[in-house]
Design a protein around this motif. Structure first.
Motif, short mmCIF file in Angstrom:
data_model
loop_
_atom_site.label_atom_id
_atom_site.label_comp_id
_atom_site.label_asym_id
_atom_site.label_seq_id
_atom_site.Cartn_x
_atom_site.Cartn_y
_atom_site.Cartn_z
N SER A 96 78.95 -1.86 -22.04
CA SER A 96 79.53 -3.19 -22.09
C SER A 96 78.47 -4.28 -21.98
N THR A 97 78.63 -5.33 -22.77
CA THR A 97 77.77 -6.52 -22.69
C THR A 97 78.54 -7.70 -22.11
N GLU A 98 79.65 -7.41 -21.46
CA GLU A 98 80.55 -8.45 -20.95
C GLU A 98 79.89 -9.27 -19.85
N MET A 143 83.08 -0.76 -15.60
CA MET A 143 83.34 -1.01 -17.03
C MET A 143 82.66 0.07 -17.86
N SER A 144 82.74 -0.04 -19.16
CA SER A 144 81.99 0.84 -20.04
C SER A 144 80.50 0.68 -19.78
#
Length: 250
Positions: free
Chosen positions: A179-181, A175-176
């Protein structure tokens, strides 16, 4: 217990004991631990100044692969881990190695502070731990509370670079970097199972962090940062794969 912790517990109690046994029998692992405990600690050995009578909290200590060598070297080790399957395997290794460890099955964020606060000289974790906790500040607060004044945290983990490139070959989502996903993904050893079993395995709930999130959380929660080492990826030494952070309770 948080719902995501229950989810991770289900994943880590699905065939975990059988997996460890298939990989190496408890008796074989115990023999290796007793014959060469420093070798079993690998790169982490250099972060321990001594072992004899040192009280160590091994956080998410899994099957005891580092706890048992530490006990062989004379440390007083308590493992905190969420999986009964991991405990079962670890206790068989302990028996075969003729050492003692205390193994507590619990959510690390729910460790009983009435019993364990200010108890340990060292808290130690390795092999991919932080991504199982959705709030890194809550995690670091617990680590700080477990240590005696002047105690040391040795935190080794997958390098945040693995968020964007799977440099460790774990076959997990990328992911990026920023990202805080929170996302669902396979447990680390799922890739070693046959495809039919792999499809049935419960997923873990992950939150991956950046370098700055990790370091700032350590500082913010009262630690004095002493060292931050980066280690190359297992199969490609040109890129980072892991890191080890050392911090002290002021």
């Amino acid at each position: 217990m948080e719902e995501y912790s229950k989810q991770n517990k289900r994943a880590w109690e699905y065939n975990a004991y059988d997996f460890w046994c298939r990989n190496c029998s408890p008796q074989e692992r115990a023999k290796s631990d007793v014959q060469n405990p420093i070798g079993q600690l690998r790169k982490y050995a250099k972060y321990f100044e001594k072992y004899e009578n040192v009280k160590i909290a091994n956080i998410c200590g899994s099957c005891g692969k580092k706890a048992v060598p530490l006990a062989v070297l004379g440390a007083d080790v308590t493992v905190f881990d969420i999986s009964e399957d991991n405990k079962r395997y670890a206790e068989e290794v302990v028996k075969a190695a003729n050492v003692k460890i205390d193994y507590q099955v619990c959510d690390v964020l729910e460790i009983n502070r009435n019993i364990y606060a200010d108890s340990f000289d060292i808290v130690f974790m390795e092999g991919g731990v932080l991504h199982y906790f959705h709030d890194i500040n809550e995690f670091m607060r617990m680590m700080y509370s477990l240590l005696k004044k002047g105690g040391k945290m040795i935190c080794s983990d997958f390098h945040p670079f693995t968020k964007i490139i799977d440099t460790l070959g774990l076959q997990q989502k990328t992911m990026s970097y920023f990202s805080t996903e929170v996302f669902e993904g396979e447990m680390a050893h799922a890739r070693f199972f046959d495809e039919e079993i792999r499809k049935k395995m419960p997923l873990c709930s992950y939150r991956k962090y950046t370098v700055s999130e990790i370091i700032n959380s350590v500082i913010r929660n009262g630690f004095t940062l002493k060292q931050f080492d980066e280690h190359p990826a297992w199969e490609n030494e040109r890129v980072p794969g892991e890191f080890t952070l050392v911090a002290v309770k002021a």
